[in-house]
Design a protein around this motif. Structure first.
Motif, short mmCIF file in Angstrom:
data_model
loop_
_atom_site.label_atom_id
_atom_site.label_comp_id
_atom_site.label_asym_id
_atom_site.label_seq_id
_atom_site.Cartn_x
_atom_site.Cartn_y
_atom_site.Cartn_z
N SER A 22 0.81 -1.22 0.00
CA SER A 22 0.00 0.00 0.00
C SER A 22 0.84 1.27 0.00
O SER A 22 0.31 2.36 0.05
N ALA A 23 2.17 1.13 -0.04
CA ALA A 23 3.02 2.32 0.06
C ALA A 23 4.31 2.12 -0.72
O ALA A 23 4.70 0.99 -1.06
N ARG A 24 4.98 3.23 -1.03
CA ARG A 24 6.28 3.20 -1.68
C ARG A 24 7.35 3.13 -0.61
O ARG A 24 7.69 4.12 0.01
N TYR A 63 18.37 0.29 -15.23
CA TYR A 63 17.77 0.09 -13.91
C TYR A 63 17.18 1.42 -13.46
O TYR A 63 17.87 2.44 -13.44
N PHE A 64 15.89 1.40 -13.11
CA PHE A 64 15.17 2.61 -12.74
C PHE A 64 14.68 2.46 -11.30
O PHE A 64 13.68 1.78 -11.04
N PRO A 65 15.38 3.08 -10.33
CA PRO A 65 15.06 2.88 -8.91
C PRO A 65 13.62 3.20 -8.52
O PRO A 65 13.08 2.57 -7.61
N SER A 66 12.99 4.15 -9.19
CA SER A 66 11.64 4.53 -8.81
C SER A 66 10.62 3.44 -9.10
O SER A 66 9.60 3.33 -8.43
N VAL A 72 2.82 -9.13 2.14
CA VAL A 72 2.18 -8.49 0.98
C VAL A 72 3.13 -8.54 -0.22
O VAL A 72 4.34 -8.69 -0.07
N ALA A 73 2.56 -8.39 -1.41
CA ALA A 73 3.36 -8.41 -2.64
C ALA A 73 4.00 -7.05 -2.85
O ALA A 73 3.30 -6.04 -2.98
N GLU A 74 5.31 -7.03 -2.88
CA GLU A 74 6.06 -5.78 -3.09
C GLU A 74 6.68 -5.72 -4.48
O GLU A 74 6.95 -4.63 -4.99
N GLY A 75 6.93 -6.88 -5.09
CA GLY A 75 7.60 -6.88 -6.38
C GLY A 75 7.12 -8.01 -7.27
O GLY A 75 6.41 -8.92 -6.85
N ILE A 76 7.54 -7.92 -8.55
CA ILE A 76 7.24 -8.94 -9.55
C ILE A 76 8.55 -9.32 -10.22
O ILE A 76 9.32 -8.45 -10.64
N VAL A 77 8.82 -10.61 -10.34
CA VAL A 77 10.06 -11.06 -10.97
C VAL A 77 10.14 -10.51 -12.39
O VAL A 77 9.25 -10.76 -13.21
N SER A 78 11.23 -9.80 -12.70
CA SER A 78 11.38 -9.18 -14.00
C SER A 78 12.65 -9.66 -14.70
O SER A 78 12.60 -10.40 -15.67
N ARG A 79 13.81 -9.25 -14.20
CA ARG A 79 15.09 -9.68 -14.79
C ARG A 79 15.94 -10.36 -13.72
O ARG A 79 15.80 -10.11 -12.55
N VAL A 93 16.46 -8.12 -10.69
CA VAL A 93 15.58 -6.94 -10.77
C VAL A 93 14.12 -7.38 -10.71
O VAL A 93 13.70 -8.28 -11.44
N PHE A 94 13.37 -6.72 -9.85
CA PHE A 94 11.93 -6.94 -9.71
C PHE A 94 11.20 -5.63 -10.02
O PHE A 94 11.72 -4.54 -9.75
N THR A 95 10.01 -5.73 -10.58
CA THR A 95 9.14 -4.57 -10.75
C THR A 95 8.64 -4.12 -9.38
O THR A 95 8.18 -4.94 -8.59
N ARG A 96 8.73 -2.82 -9.10
CA ARG A 96 8.29 -2.26 -7.82
C ARG A 96 6.78 -1.99 -7.88
O ARG A 96 6.32 -1.04 -8.53
N ILE A 97 5.98 -2.82 -7.23
CA ILE A 97 4.52 -2.74 -7.35
C ILE A 97 3.97 -1.40 -6.86
O ILE A 97 3.04 -0.84 -7.45
N SER A 98 4.55 -0.84 -5.81
CA SER A 98 4.01 0.40 -5.25
C SER A 98 4.00 1.53 -6.27
O SER A 98 3.14 2.41 -6.22
#
Length: 249
Positions: A134-136, A182-185, A213-220, A231-236
């Motif tokens: 629910s938050a970044r 890589y994009f930290p945001s 809770v789910a914070e990320g999605i497997v990406s690279r 690297v994971f996608t940042r869900i927030s």
């Protein structure tokens, strides 16, 4: 730290823009149906079949990575051994694929996709929802999280049963030196560079679960010859987009 960064820097230039995507390395077999949100995606793209992971976020929606798109996708839920027809399984075709409109297949930026199923699932002990963050978060200290999937467990070593592993979220600097993009945001850097535990080919789209809770999605991910992080996608970062396409979240 300076020695580690100098070691990582030349590796960044050896990796292609889309480093190989996702499998469980250094993990173990999960307790059957202990992760009822896990989804196995069978993907048809032309004459070829592939697979990814994903996770159930609503009774008729699965969240996964955008690079897991296909001409047709079938979702298997409630599975532990994907080679068996378990009574707990629910197999449902995908009605609609909703990738992020700004997904970039070269940089893996915005690597997130919603899949609408052709019907609602029946929630059971083996099939359940995973709550989204629910938050970044900018954690201090960084948390230890978990990831699971049916990908390979080593070079040319396959498994049909769900595997899991615990990984730590690390400073963005590690991935900024390792990967060309890589994009930290909108991304998370995950995996201890001094540890062999990580993800690799086959687990793309699966969730990074931190504190329930789910914070990320497997990406690279790493390759077989290079250590973490991955690297994971940042869900927030994408909650507004998710809610716009899935109002019930």
């Amino acid at each position: 730290m300076q020695v580690l960064i100098l070691f990582l820097l030349p590796m960044a230039f050896l990796l292609p823009p889309g480093a190989r995507t996702a499998e469980i390395i250094g993990g173990w077999e999960a307790q059957p149906h202990s992760r009822p949100y896990m989804a196995y995606l069978k993907i048809r793209r032309g004459q070829k079949n592939s697979y990814c992971g994903g996770f159930l976020v609503a009774k008729d929606f699965v969240l996964t990575a955008a690079h897991c798109w296909g001409d047709a996708i079938t979702v298997k839920l409630g599975a532990h051994d994907i080679s068996e027809e378990e009574d707990s399984q629910q197999v449902i075709p995908v009605r609609r694929q909703i990738p992020h409109p700004n997904y970039n297949g070269n940089t893996y930026k915005n690597d997130i996709m919603l899949l609408q199923l052709t019907r609602r699932v029946k929630l059971t002990q083996a099939v359940g929802l995973l709550q989204l963050t629910s938050a970044r978060h900018r954690w201090r200290p960084y948390p230890t999280c978990s990831v699971a999937g049916w990908g390979r467990t080593g070079l040319n070593v396959r498994t049909n049963v769900l595997q899991e592993v615990y990984l730590v979220v690390v400073n963005d600097t590690f991935c900024q030196y390792r990967y060309l993009y890589y994009f930290p945001s909108s991304m998370l850097c995950v995996g201890d560079p001094e540890d062999d535990k990580s993800i690799n080919l086959g687990d793309s789209g699966g969730p990074l679960v931190c504190r329930g809770v789910a914070e990320g999605i497997v990406s690279r991910c790493i390759s077989n010859s290079i250590k973490p992080p991955a690297v994971f996608t940042r869900i927030s970062h994408f909650l507004r987009w998710i809610k716009a396409n899935l109002p019930e979240i």
